[in-house]
Design a protein around this motif. Structure first.
Motif, short mmCIF file in Angstrom:
data_model
loop_
_atom_site.label_atom_id
_atom_site.label_comp_id
_atom_site.label_asym_id
_atom_site.label_seq_id
_atom_site.Cartn_x
_atom_site.Cartn_y
_atom_site.Cartn_z
N VAL A 197 0.86 -1.18 0.00
CA VAL A 197 0.00 0.00 0.00
C VAL A 197 0.90 1.23 0.00
CG1 VAL A 197 -1.79 1.24 1.27
CG2 VAL A 197 -1.74 -1.25 1.33
N ARG A 198 0.58 2.18 -0.83
CA ARG A 198 1.36 3.43 -0.84
C ARG A 198 1.09 4.19 0.46
NH1 ARG A 198 3.34 6.14 -5.64
NH2 ARG A 198 2.89 7.99 -4.40
N ILE A 199 2.16 4.59 1.09
CA ILE A 199 2.04 5.23 2.39
C ILE A 199 1.31 6.56 2.31
CG2 ILE A 199 4.25 6.45 2.33
CD1 ILE A 199 4.61 5.60 5.27
N ASP A 200 1.47 7.28 1.20
CA ASP A 200 0.81 8.59 1.10
C ASP A 200 -0.70 8.47 0.92
OD1 ASP A 200 0.95 7.58 -1.47
OD2 ASP A 200 1.76 9.42 -2.36
N ARG A 201 -1.19 7.27 0.68
CA ARG A 201 -2.64 7.05 0.56
C ARG A 201 -3.28 6.75 1.91
NH1 ARG A 201 -2.61 3.27 -4.81
NH2 ARG A 201 -2.00 4.91 -6.26
N VAL A 212 4.17 11.14 6.74
CA VAL A 212 4.94 10.64 5.60
C VAL A 212 6.30 11.34 5.54
CG1 VAL A 212 5.04 10.53 3.08
CG2 VAL A 212 2.90 10.00 4.26
N LYS A 213 6.31 12.67 5.73
CA LYS A 213 7.57 13.42 5.69
C LYS A 213 8.50 12.99 6.83
CE LYS A 213 5.69 17.26 3.19
NZ LYS A 213 5.12 18.58 3.19
N GLU A 214 7.94 12.69 7.98
CA GLU A 214 8.76 12.24 9.11
C GLU A 214 9.38 10.87 8.81
OE1 GLU A 214 10.68 12.64 12.64
OE2 GLU A 214 9.41 14.16 11.70
N ILE A 215 8.63 9.97 8.24
CA ILE A 215 9.14 8.65 7.88
C ILE A 215 10.20 8.77 6.80
CG2 ILE A 215 8.52 6.43 6.86
CD1 ILE A 215 5.80 6.72 8.33
N GLN A 216 10.01 9.70 5.86
CA GLN A 216 10.98 9.88 4.77
C GLN A 216 12.33 10.38 5.27
OE1 GLN A 216 8.64 12.38 2.18
NE2 GLN A 216 8.16 10.65 0.82
N LYS A 217 12.39 10.91 6.45
CA LYS A 217 13.68 11.28 7.03
C LYS A 217 14.55 10.05 7.30
CE LYS A 217 12.03 15.40 9.47
NZ LYS A 217 11.79 15.98 10.81
N TYR A 218 13.90 8.92 7.51
CA TYR A 218 14.61 7.69 7.86
C TYR A 218 14.76 6.72 6.70
CZ TYR A 218 13.65 9.41 12.52
OH TYR A 218 13.59 10.19 13.64
N ILE A 219 13.80 6.71 5.80
CA ILE A 219 13.85 5.76 4.69
C ILE A 219 13.11 6.35 3.49
CG2 ILE A 219 11.78 4.53 5.45
CD1 ILE A 219 13.19 1.96 4.50
#
Length: 89
Positions: free
Chosen positions: A4-8, A15-22
């Motif tokens: 599942v796409r996380i942004d959905r 989402v931006k916080e998770i993108q800091k890590y992966i």
């Protein structure tokens, strides 16, 4: 398991916080432990193996040899020994 796409499913700030890590990788998020079943509980494999192992132990106590049990249950001698000598019976 489907992807599942996380942004959905999550808000933008998360989402931006998770993108800091992966970024651009697959992440597996397991179910909470209280909802997960142990191995073999859903398919009843755990119950089958418990009954089979009890039969092996009873037949061994009754005088069957390890090699005969291995042949009868289609297991190796070492697998039969593990079942027979298991400490937490």
């Amino acid at each position: 398991m489907k992807y599942v796409r996380i942004d959905r499913i999550l808000p933008d700030h998360l989402v931006k916080e998770i993108q800091k890590y992966i970024q651009g990788e697959y992440v597996y998020i397991p179910s909470p432990p209280e909802k997960r079943k142990r191995w073999g509980e859903k398919s009843k494999s755990r119950d089958y193996l418990k009954v089979r192992n009890a039969k092996i132990l009873n037949q061994y106590i009754g005088g069957q040899s390890i090699s005969n049990l291995a042949e009868e249950f289609f297991l190796s001698d070492s697998s039969i020994k593990k079942i027979i000598y298991k400490k937490d019976k």
